[in-house]
Enzyme design. Sequence first.
Site, mmCIF file in Angstrom:
data_model
loop_
_atom_site.group_PDB
_atom_site.id
_atom_site.type_symbol
_atom_site.label_atom_id
_atom_site.label_comp_id
_atom_site.label_asym_id
_atom_site.label_seq_id
_atom_site.Cartn_x
_atom_site.Cartn_y
_atom_site.Cartn_z
ATOM 1 N NE ARG A 87 -1.228 -1.672 3.614
ATOM 2 C CZ ARG A 87 -2.167 -2.578 3.379
ATOM 3 N NH1 ARG A 87 -3.384 -2.214 3.119
ATOM 4 N NH2 ARG A 87 -1.875 -3.858 3.424
ATOM 5 C CB THR A 88 3.695 2.482 2.030
ATOM 6 O OG1 THR A 88 2.937 2.315 3.231
ATOM 7 C CG2 THR A 88 4.506 3.751 2.129
ATOM 8 C CE LYS A 116 27.194 -8.956 -8.838
ATOM 9 N NZ LYS A 116 27.531 -8.012 -9.927
ATOM 10 N NE ARG A 137 7.488 0.594 4.247
ATOM 11 C CZ ARG A 137 6.230 0.326 4.589
ATOM 12 N NH1 ARG A 137 5.801 -0.920 4.574
ATOM 13 N NH2 ARG A 137 5.410 1.287 4.926
ATOM 14 C CG HIS A 170 5.362 4.814 8.274
ATOM 15 N ND1 HIS A 170 5.525 5.486 7.081
ATOM 16 C CD2 HIS A 170 4.623 3.707 7.980
ATOM 17 C CE1 HIS A 170 4.909 4.802 6.121
ATOM 18 N NE2 HIS A 170 4.359 3.727 6.642
HETATM 19 C C1 NCD Z 1 2.341 0.275 8.560
HETATM 20 C C2 NCD Z 1 3.849 0.103 8.581
HETATM 21 O O1 NCD Z 1 4.423 -0.358 7.600
HETATM 22 O O2 NCD Z 1 4.425 0.489 9.579
HETATM 23 N N1 NCD Z 1 1.800 0.030 7.304
HETATM 24 C C3 NCD Z 1 1.664 1.101 6.445
HETATM 25 O O3 NCD Z 1 2.616 1.641 5.963
HETATM 26 N N2 NCD Z 1 0.418 1.546 6.246
HETATM 27 C C4 NCD Z 1 1.632 -0.419 9.642
HETATM 28 C C5 NCD Z 1 1.801 -1.895 9.780
HETATM 29 O O4 NCD Z 1 2.529 -2.545 9.035
HETATM 30 O O5 NCD Z 1 1.159 -2.421 10.687
#
Ligand code: NCD
Length: 359
Positions: A87-88, A116, A137, A170
């Site tokens: 989703r992100t 490597k 991420r 986040h």
């Molecule tokens: C969250 C995360 O990745 O921290 N997800 C997201 O980005 N909406 C929350 C989660 O994974 O529970």
Amino acid sequence: MGKRFIDLSWHEFETLDYAEKVPYFNREDRPYHAVVAQQFDRGMLDRLCLLATSIRRIAKTRAGMEFLAGLLAHKRAMLYFSQPSSRTFLSFYAACQILGMNVSEVRDAATSSEMKGETPEDSVRTFSSYVDLLIMRTPVQGFAEKMAWLLSSTERPVPIINAGSGKDQHPTQALLDIYTLQRSFERSGGLENKKIVFVGDLARGRTVRSLATLLTLYPRIKQYFVAPEPLQIGADILRQLDAAGVEYEVTSDFEKVIPLADAIYMTRIQDEWDKDGESKKIDTSRFWFTEQHLGLLKPTGVILHPLPRRQEIAVAVDRDPRAVYWRQVRNGMWIRAALMATIFGRDRDIADYFDSGLA
Ligand code: NCD
């Protein structure tokens, strides 16, 4: 840039406190890198929310979409996601597309030269050479900060957006949560004075940590942290609230706080961080929002969730208009577009287009 990273070693930078780090991440009153929630002030949040709404409205027409898609058509972004995400990832992908940016992606370090023996720092630096913006991420706490420090000290700096780092931060999720709360309370006096209840795995939920931080910027908000003892919110966040003079309550009595809540922020158990299946041994069912709980919630109360959800919100709750988590997802796309437009200084153009009445 307010301050120059190049003057500091990573260790010197890493050990600064947030207040000292902020001038490195921001350029005057706007984010350049977006890596920690602590770098945003109230003015920035208000401007980002306003811009997100302008973008959302402009995007309703074909001409508006064409205007937006011209704004960053000369820029390329890379999505470097070495931790599961759809989703992100897609939210950023869509936001980049709205602004006309070309997007490339690395989703699995196993397909890169990290196999490597290349360090993640070298990999990310290499990828950054091809693009104008890096959205990343990682499971590693502080890695986005480190890359911001590293890339800013090179001859070709590019901005970094932290799309989730370890258990700590986040920030863009917190932005979309703020935007959702603000929109939810538009007709009930705004975010000020509200009671916000966090529920679930608060020890390891990075979205909670970033949002609790941003909420300190709104006057007279009271925060409630509802979790089983081993999953309670970290002492560092509570110290931050103390320092900001924010009222809070730490409790395990969910049913007691539901009637008080203006917003309930549900989260899942983050068991990917378990060392030995320890969270399976905790009874978390007392922290699930059931259909019966809807009767306890204020008529103006809202339920949020960063998603993905497991059992912590009953599916039957989705039909209630106070369940705003699906709207929250879409808000993420708009506020991320607003953030990227701001980083590249196109916010003024969007406001002008909006004010010209073309939208
Ligand atoms: C969250 C995360 O990745 O921290 N997800 C997201 O980005 N909406 C929350 C989660 O994974 O529970």
